[in-house]
Design an enzyme around this catalytic site. Structure first.
Site, PDB file in Angstrom:
ATOM      1  N   GLU A   1       0.846  -1.206   0.000  1.00  0.00           N
ATOM      2  CA  GLU A   1       0.000   0.000   0.000  1.00  0.00           C
ATOM      3  C   GLU A   1       0.871   1.242   0.000  1.00  0.00           C
ATOM      4  OE1 GLU A   1      -2.121   3.491   1.556  1.00  0.00           O
ATOM      5  OE2 GLU A   1      -0.393   2.491   2.444  1.00  0.00           O
TER       6      GLU A   1
ATOM      7  N   HIS B   1       4.480   7.496   9.625  1.00  0.00           N
ATOM      8  CA  HIS B   1       5.566   7.130   8.700  1.00  0.00           C
ATOM      9  C   HIS B   1       6.955   7.318   9.300  1.00  0.00           C
ATOM     10  CE1 HIS B   1       3.085   7.096   4.698  1.00  0.00           C
ATOM     11  NE2 HIS B   1       2.686   6.219   5.590  1.00  0.00           N
TER      12      HIS B   1
HETATM   13  N1  TRP Z   1      -1.492   4.798   4.442  1.00  0.00           N
HETATM   14  C1  TRP Z   1      -2.076   6.111   4.210  1.00  0.00           C
HETATM   15  C2  TRP Z   1      -0.965   6.957   3.650  1.00  0.00           C
HETATM   16  O1  TRP Z   1       0.182   6.679   3.950  1.00  0.00           O
HETATM   17  C3  TRP Z   1      -2.571   6.667   5.498  1.00  0.00           C
HETATM   18  C4  TRP Z   1      -3.457   7.804   5.347  1.00  0.00           C
HETATM   19  C5  TRP Z   1      -3.115   9.115   5.390  1.00  0.00           C
HETATM   20  C6  TRP Z   1      -4.850   7.732   5.143  1.00  0.00           C
HETATM   21  N2  TRP Z   1      -4.222   9.847   5.254  1.00  0.00           N
HETATM   22  C7  TRP Z   1      -5.288   9.032   5.091  1.00  0.00           C
HETATM   23  C8  TRP Z   1      -5.737   6.679   5.007  1.00  0.00           C
HETATM   24  C9  TRP Z   1      -6.612   9.310   4.910  1.00  0.00           C
HETATM   25  C10 TRP Z   1      -7.067   6.955   4.819  1.00  0.00           C
HETATM   26  C11 TRP Z   1      -7.493   8.260   4.774  1.00  0.00           C
HETATM   27  O2  TRP Z   1      -1.208   7.884   2.902  1.00  0.00           O
HETATM   28 ZN    ZN Z   2      -1.607   3.196   5.838  1.00  0.00          ZN
END
Ligand code: TRP
Ligand code: ZN
Ligand code: CA
Length: 318
Positions: free
Chosen positions: A172, A288
């Site tokens: 992902e 992150h």
């Molecule tokens: N894994 C997503 C990312 O790294 C996490 C994320 C950030 C997210 N903002 C979001 C997931 C809003 C759902 C909705 O970007």
């Molecule tokens: Zn995520």
């Protein structure tokens, strides 16, 4: 569970006689419901079980260079852990392999036998982390809640009307590679059988918010109803369009829903008033980063959101 005597209501005499025979208390058995199939109530997901999965994902990261990232050993070890739990619980699991950036990635898909396979309720989360850290909130939290919900299906012997499918995505963090590979690999007929895809990516943020994906009104309402019952106000999730594994499903015309407790955006004063926590600070300061460890979780948000996962899965499939 409603106990009843087939074909008749228990009379005072039969109830009293039963009490005499068993030497027990007289228990009033309610009449059988008029509808043939009563919706089963969703179970309370024990947050301790969800946290035990997170502890395991943390140890996996620690033992594999500090992360569970695509193409690294901690990613496959995470998959092996989740798969072994599902196999032992009676799921039909399959692993879909793909290549991205020259490395092998994996999607894990688990089907609960039974239900109408023409109407599939699918729930997913991503099992890869960024390479900077163990990814316990992003997205150990969604992975663990999805796993524990699947295990609760098995534990309760749930026989849903619709078919249940669960997925743990790879890569992902490289741009929803695993989920896109999965959706692209489905025939048009198989896509049309998925009546809902529910995504959980970051649901235990340490300074949490309660965001509900606003993509599909009916799915959004299902989650809103759950939080209304808890007396918790939600907000529509507007940040994430295209930012997680629901995007490939939505692009294929499949209704999507989900929950999100916040990432690097800053909690406002109004949000801190309704949800607690600290305004002027990110929902997840460790987003992150290496500090996205088991310490980077709000247990209350993780508990409520995990229970909401189960509520939605049960409500939408019964
Ligand atoms: N894994 C997503 C990312 O790294 C996490 C994320 C950030 C997210 N903002 C979001 C997931 C809003 C759902 C909705 O970007
Ligand atoms: Zn995520
Ligand atoms: Ca719970």
């Amino acid at each position: 569970m409603t106990l009843s005597v087939p074909g008749r209501l228990p009379t005072a005499l039969t109830v009293a006689a039963a009490a005499l025979l068993t030497g027990g208390t007289v228990a009033w058995a309610a009449p059988a419901p008029a509808t043939p199939r009563a919706a089963a109530a969703a179970p309370d997901i024990p947050v301790a079980n969800v946290k035990a999965h997170l502890a395991r994902l943390q140890s996996i990261a620690t033992a594999n260079g500090g992360n569970r990232a695509h193409g690294r050993s901690g990613n496959k070890a995470s998959l092996d852990y989740v798969k072994s739990k599902l196999d032992a619980a009676g799921f039909a699991t399959s692993v879909q392999q793909f290549t991205s950036s020259g490395r092998t990635g994996y999607n894990l898909v688990a089907d609960w036998p039974g239900g109408d396979t023409g109407h599939v309720v699918m729930t997913g989360a991503h099992l890869d982390s960024v390479s900077a850290g163990p990814g316990i909130n992003d997205d150990g939290s969604g992975s663990a809640a999805t796993l524990e919900t699947a295990l609760a299906v098995s534990r309760t012997g749930y026989h849903p009307a619709k078919h249940l499918r669960f997925a743990w995505w790879g890569a992902e963090e490289l741009g929803m590679v695993g989920s896109r590979t999965y959706v692209n690999g489905l025939s048009a007929a198989d896509r049309s059988k998925i009546t809902a895809y529910l995504n959980f990516d970051m649901i235990g943020s340490p300074n949490p918010g309660y965001f509900v994906y606003d993509d599909d009104p009916a799915l959004e309402k299902t989650f809103q109803d759950y939080f209304t019952g808890l007396g918790i106000a939600t907000e529509p999730e507007t940040e994430g369009d295209g930012r997680s594994d629901h995007a490939p499903f939505k692009n294929a015309g499949i209704p999507v829903g989900g929950l999100f407790s916040g990432a690097d955006y800053i909690k406002t004063a109004a949000q801190a008033t309704k949800w607690g926590g600290t305004s002027g600070r990110a929902f997840d300061r460790c987003y992150h980063q290496a500090c996205d460890t088991s310490a980077n979780i709000d247990d209350t948000a993780l508990d409520h959101d995990s229970d909401a996962v189960a509520y939605a899965v049960w409500t939408l499939s019964s």
